[in-house]
Motif scaffolding. Structure first.
Motif, mmCIF file in Angstrom:
data_model
loop_
_atom_site.group_PDB
_atom_site.id
_atom_site.type_symbol
_atom_site.label_atom_id
_atom_site.label_comp_id
_atom_site.label_asym_id
_atom_site.label_seq_id
_atom_site.Cartn_x
_atom_site.Cartn_y
_atom_site.Cartn_z
ATOM 1 N N SER A 1 10.745 0.068 0.128
ATOM 2 C CA SER A 1 9.774 1.019 -0.407
ATOM 3 C C SER A 1 9.440 0.689 -1.846
ATOM 4 O O SER A 1 10.311 0.295 -2.621
ATOM 5 C CB SER A 1 10.332 2.444 -0.344
ATOM 6 O OG SER A 1 10.728 2.758 0.978
ATOM 7 N N ILE A 2 8.151 0.878 -2.166
ATOM 8 C CA ILE A 2 7.681 0.623 -3.534
ATOM 9 C C ILE A 2 7.189 1.955 -4.111
ATOM 10 O O ILE A 2 6.423 2.674 -3.470
ATOM 11 C CB ILE A 2 6.527 -0.410 -3.529
ATOM 12 C CG1 ILE A 2 6.971 -1.703 -2.820
ATOM 13 C CG2 ILE A 2 6.065 -0.704 -4.950
ATOM 14 C CD1 ILE A 2 5.843 -2.705 -2.579
ATOM 15 N N PHE A 3 7.671 2.256 -5.312
ATOM 16 C CA PHE A 3 7.328 3.531 -5.961
ATOM 17 C C PHE A 3 6.722 3.293 -7.343
ATOM 18 O O PHE A 3 6.990 2.267 -7.978
ATOM 19 C CB PHE A 3 8.593 4.362 -6.241
ATOM 20 C CG PHE A 3 9.331 4.825 -5.033
ATOM 21 C CD1 PHE A 3 9.111 6.096 -4.510
ATOM 22 C CD2 PHE A 3 10.261 4.010 -4.414
ATOM 23 C CE1 PHE A 3 9.818 6.538 -3.400
ATOM 24 C CE2 PHE A 3 10.975 4.440 -3.308
ATOM 25 C CZ PHE A 3 10.744 5.718 -2.798
ATOM 26 N N ILE A 4 5.983 4.277 -7.804
ATOM 27 C CA ILE A 4 5.701 4.393 -9.229
ATOM 28 C C ILE A 4 6.632 5.503 -9.702
ATOM 29 O O ILE A 4 6.582 6.627 -9.191
ATOM 30 C CB ILE A 4 4.231 4.820 -9.511
ATOM 31 C CG1 ILE A 4 3.258 3.787 -8.947
ATOM 32 C CG2 ILE A 4 4.010 5.027 -11.001
ATOM 33 C CD1 ILE A 4 3.343 2.430 -9.592
ATOM 34 N N ILE B 1 4.242 4.401 -3.085
ATOM 35 C CA ILE B 1 2.910 3.787 -2.876
ATOM 36 C C ILE B 1 2.893 2.852 -1.666
ATOM 37 O O ILE B 1 1.845 2.548 -1.130
ATOM 38 C CB ILE B 1 2.398 3.058 -4.141
ATOM 39 C CG1 ILE B 1 3.365 1.947 -4.599
ATOM 40 C CG2 ILE B 1 2.127 4.033 -5.257
ATOM 41 C CD1 ILE B 1 2.752 0.992 -5.615
ATOM 42 N N GLY B 2 4.058 2.370 -1.256
ATOM 43 C CA GLY B 2 4.071 1.484 -0.095
ATOM 44 C C GLY B 2 5.446 1.453 0.547
ATOM 45 O O GLY B 2 6.462 1.623 -0.131
ATOM 46 N N SER C 1 -3.400 -2.444 1.310
ATOM 47 C CA SER C 1 -2.302 -1.471 1.310
ATOM 48 C C SER C 1 -1.114 -2.094 0.584
ATOM 49 O O SER C 1 -1.009 -3.316 0.479
ATOM 50 C CB SER C 1 -1.921 -1.164 2.760
ATOM 51 O OG SER C 1 -0.724 -0.436 2.808
ATOM 52 N N TYR C 2 -0.233 -1.222 0.107
ATOM 53 C CA TYR C 2 1.033 -1.731 -0.458
ATOM 54 C C TYR C 2 2.119 -1.736 0.611
ATOM 55 O O TYR C 2 3.270 -2.014 0.325
ATOM 56 C CB TYR C 2 1.473 -0.864 -1.641
ATOM 57 C CG TYR C 2 0.512 -0.903 -2.810
ATOM 58 C CD1 TYR C 2 0.539 -1.962 -3.709
ATOM 59 C CD2 TYR C 2 -0.429 0.093 -2.992
ATOM 60 C CE1 TYR C 2 -0.358 -2.013 -4.772
ATOM 61 C CE2 TYR C 2 -1.334 0.050 -4.046
ATOM 62 C CZ TYR C 2 -1.292 -1.005 -4.926
ATOM 63 O OH TYR C 2 -2.175 -1.068 -5.965
ATOM 64 N N ASP C 3 1.737 -1.376 1.828
ATOM 65 C CA ASP C 3 2.725 -1.318 2.909
ATOM 66 C C ASP C 3 3.194 -2.711 3.340
ATOM 67 O O ASP C 3 2.501 -3.708 3.126
ATOM 68 C CB ASP C 3 2.138 -0.591 4.127
ATOM 69 C CG ASP C 3 2.201 0.919 3.961
ATOM 70 O OD1 ASP C 3 2.783 1.372 2.955
ATOM 71 O OD2 ASP C 3 1.663 1.632 4.823
#
Ligand code: KG4
Ligand code: ZN
Length: 331
Positions: free
Chosen positions: A141-144, A154-155, A205-207
């Motif tokens: 998982s990618i976060f801000i 975010i993804g 997408s950031y997925d």
């Protein structure tokens, strides 16, 4: 402030005592991984039974290591989720009992955000907002991260997690469980450093997605009449490069589109030295946990709990666990 952290989300039972979010006074971990190996993956019932058996002795050991008594602990922190429900329940019930008996506040902590916090424990200089990456057996998982209690996903992976894909590919190649460390070793000694597989990519997408890559590896293996040891090394190299390149591409996009100059990354996969090298290549400030805090541990839980407590105080004791399927935050 000295916080006792308790982590039981998967196969590691861990307790730790951390002062003011950064100084680890003790950290004890007991893993049930050896009992899962013959099944090629985590068996929830085995993990849960292990937590029940070892949690009290583990706590005793943490206290002995720190030289503190339970009365000298200021608050109890516990992983609330995501994780295996049966395993989480053991940690939460134990934490609630301690909180009630000792009349100390209790702080529920998210496991994924704790992994990201593990990168910041020694690095108090990190400035918000920063990018957060959790790469483990259960999550990619990618976060801000705007603040310790203010973050935006975010993804994330749409199917297999990054570590899970390492474990599945290792299983196809009979490399044992967990697969990450063995694939890393094999990839490093590959003589043929070819990109055997295309890095998966979800457009706009950031997925992330790893199940297609895993299937590509499976078909590649099936096509071979016989697989020599050197070929296994090449497959590991090709798989690892494709998996990491696809992640790096999304992080590059996030660096470009969000106003941040730092990345904090944690989780079992961030122990991988090739991934660490590629993350450095992003050209922003990089914060990573010490190797011993990459995989599941209670120090990261107690560390993040201190930050949360400072911001919002103790939560209500009336909380339950949440699993990987019911993450409380959505993108
Ligand atoms: O964070 P973690 O200990 O537990 C979870 O929260 O899932 O992560 C475990 C995952 C496993 O899938 C394991 O194969 C992977 O991390 N892993 C690695 C490496 N060491 C552990 N993956 C790639 N390279 C490594 N060196
Ligand atoms: Zn984890």
């Amino acid at each position: 402030m000295k916080i006792l952290g308790i982590e039981t989300s998967c196969d590691e039972t861990s307790t730790a005592i951390v002062e003011n979010g950064t100084t680890v006074l003790s950290s004890t971990i007991s893993s049930s991984i050896d009992w899962h190996k013959k099944y090629g993956g985590i068996v929830p019932e085995i993990a849960t039974r292990h937590h029940v058996e070892v949690i009290a002795p583990i706590l005793k050991e943490s206290l002995a290591q720190s030289g503190l008594s339970l009365e000298e602990i200021d608050a109890i922190a516990v992983t609330q989720g995501p994780g295996l429900i049966g395993s989480l329940i053991i940690g939460i019930a134990f934490a609630k009992s301690l909180s009630l008996a000792l009349k100390k506040p209790i702080i529920p902590v998210d496991h994924i955000l704790a992994h990201i916090y593990s990168a910041c424990m020694d690095n108090v200089g990190i400035k918000f907002p920063y990018l957060g990456l959790a790469a483990s057996g259960g999550h990619s998982s990618i976060f801000i991260i705007n603040d310790f209690d203010d973050f935006r996903l975010i993804g994330k992976t749409r199917d297999d997690a990054l570590g899970e894909s390492f474990d599945k590919v290792a299983k196809m190649l009979n490399l044992g469980f967990p697969g990450g460390p063995e694939i890393e070793k094999r990839a490093a000694k590959a003589l043929n450093k070819k990109m055997l597989f295309n890095p998966p990519e979800i457009k706009n997408s950031y997925d992330l997605s790893y199940s297609g890559l895993k299937t590509a590896v499976l078909y590649y293996i099936k096509k071979q009449k016989q697989i020599e040891q050197q070929e296994i090394d090449s497959i590991c190299f090709g798989f690892q490069e494709a998996a990491f390149q696809s992640l790096i591409k999304k992080l590059e996009l996030a660096v470009l589109n969000f106003n941040t100059d730092s990345l904090a990354a944690g989780g079992g996969v961030t122990a991988n030295s090739r991934l660490r090298e590629m993350l450095k290549g992003l050209g922003i400030k990089l914060y990573l946990p010490a190797l011993k805090y990459c995989s599941d541990n209670a120090a990261m839980v107690a560390g993040l709990a201190f930050r949360l407590y400072n911001k919002t105080g103790s939560g209500n004791i009336d909380f339950g666990p949440y699993s990987v399927f019911e993450e409380k935050w959505k993108p």
